[in-house]
Design a protein around this motif. Sequence first.
Motif, PDB file in Angstrom:
ATOM      1  N   THR A 187      33.468  35.106  39.511  1.00  0.00           N
ATOM      2  CA  THR A 187      34.112  36.408  38.404  1.00  0.00           C
ATOM      3  C   THR A 187      35.384  36.918  39.081  1.00  0.00           C
ATOM      4  O   THR A 187      36.277  37.271  38.625  1.00  0.00           O
ATOM      5  N   ARG A 188      35.777  36.280  40.198  1.00  0.00           N
ATOM      6  CA  ARG A 188      37.372  36.745  40.868  1.00  0.00           C
ATOM      7  C   ARG A 188      38.077  36.204  39.532  1.00  0.00           C
ATOM      8  O   ARG A 188      39.161  37.035  39.472  1.00  0.00           O
ATOM      9  N   THR A 189      38.004  34.807  39.097  1.00  0.00           N
ATOM     10  CA  THR A 189      39.109  34.500  38.073  1.00  0.00           C
ATOM     11  C   THR A 189      39.270  35.106  36.874  1.00  0.00           C
ATOM     12  O   THR A 189      40.230  35.418  36.696  1.00  0.00           O
ATOM     13  N   ASN A 190      37.853  35.389  36.879  1.00  0.00           N
ATOM     14  CA  ASN A 190      38.032  36.129  35.646  1.00  0.00           C
ATOM     15  C   ASN A 190      38.224  37.633  34.995  1.00  0.00           C
ATOM     16  O   ASN A 190      39.067  37.462  34.773  1.00  0.00           O
ATOM     17  N   LEU A 191      38.032  38.084  36.670  1.00  0.00           N
ATOM     18  CA  LEU A 191      38.472  39.717  36.424  1.00  0.00           C
ATOM     19  C   LEU A 191      39.497  39.773  36.619  1.00  0.00           C
ATOM     20  O   LEU A 191      40.545  40.607  35.972  1.00  0.00           O
ATOM     21  N   ALA A 192      40.334  38.470  37.350  1.00  0.00           N
ATOM     22  CA  ALA A 192      41.608  38.577  37.385  1.00  0.00           C
ATOM     23  C   ALA A 192      42.686  38.219  36.342  1.00  0.00           C
ATOM     24  O   ALA A 192      43.703  38.826  35.885  1.00  0.00           O
ATOM     25  N   MET A 193      42.433  37.031  35.442  1.00  0.00           N
ATOM     26  CA  MET A 193      42.463  37.374  33.781  1.00  0.00           C
ATOM     27  C   MET A 193      42.207  38.491  33.139  1.00  0.00           C
ATOM     28  O   MET A 193      43.188  39.297  32.131  1.00  0.00           O
ATOM     29  N   ARG A 194      41.274  39.009  33.503  1.00  0.00           N
ATOM     30  CA  ARG A 194      40.968  40.590  32.583  1.00  0.00           C
ATOM     31  C   ARG A 194      42.376  41.526  33.000  1.00  0.00           C
ATOM     32  O   ARG A 194      42.926  42.087  31.935  1.00  0.00           O
ATOM     33  N   HIS A 242      34.756  45.352  43.238  1.00  0.00           N
ATOM     34  CA  HIS A 242      35.815  43.444  43.549  1.00  0.00           C
ATOM     35  C   HIS A 242      36.538  44.395  42.674  1.00  0.00           C
ATOM     36  O   HIS A 242      37.539  42.865  43.212  1.00  0.00           O
ATOM     37  N   LEU A 243      36.726  44.561  42.020  1.00  0.00           N
ATOM     38  CA  LEU A 243      38.786  44.534  41.357  1.00  0.00           C
ATOM     39  C   LEU A 243      39.164  45.162  41.964  1.00  0.00           C
ATOM     40  O   LEU A 243      40.743  44.569  41.999  1.00  0.00           O
ATOM     41  N   PHE A 276      44.653  30.460  37.976  1.00  0.00           N
ATOM     42  CA  PHE A 276      43.845  29.606  38.182  1.00  0.00           C
ATOM     43  C   PHE A 276      43.849  28.527  39.167  1.00  0.00           C
ATOM     44  O   PHE A 276      42.366  29.104  40.238  1.00  0.00           O
ATOM     45  N   ARG A 277      44.573  28.280  39.588  1.00  0.00           N
ATOM     46  CA  ARG A 277      44.586  27.409  40.758  1.00  0.00           C
ATOM     47  C   ARG A 277      45.137  28.616  42.066  1.00  0.00           C
ATOM     48  O   ARG A 277      44.453  28.085  42.928  1.00  0.00           O
ATOM     49  N   ALA A 278      45.151  29.454  41.973  1.00  0.00           N
ATOM     50  CA  ALA A 278      45.962  30.215  42.956  1.00  0.00           C
ATOM     51  C   ALA A 278      44.101  31.170  43.363  1.00  0.00           C
ATOM     52  O   ALA A 278      44.475  30.902  44.602  1.00  0.00           O
TER      53      ALA A 278
END
Length: 163
Positions: free
Chosen positions: A5-12, A40-41, A79-81
Amino acid sequence: MRLTTRTNLAMRALMFCAVNDGQLVRKADIARVCNVSENHLALVIHLLGQTGFLQTVRGRKGGMRLARPAREIRVGEVFRALEADVPFVECFDGGVGACPLRGACRLSAALEAAVEAFYTALDRVTLADLACDNAALEAVLRLRPERPDRAARAGLPCAREAV
């Protein structure tokens, strides 16, 4: 494979900032548009700031913006980060775990190559590739309503993205 979820939110959040390039955006705006928890954001925004993807400005008139141009932010890098500390399988966890096949299994090498191929494919995609000329994304993420003289144009202008 499933992203956290963290990466999904980061991309958004990064796409939101790319679409609204040139202005500070607020966590509350991203949370509202993307239908996510502000708490969370906040954690994700903090990570994006620490890893150099976002510049954050504190205070009443604060917010965030991209720390560098969208054309310089590679999706694989993001994504790697954010995913690097989440092992894909138990045996990638550096000795933690109880897999009885450790040391004899050849699947782990194949999976490691597959994960690297995944990241390599994402390295070819920039944030600008996701946001430029994407009228549908802009319609969802744009902070200000469109002015009539811009309504006919399709998507975020990419001229400022030219190298």
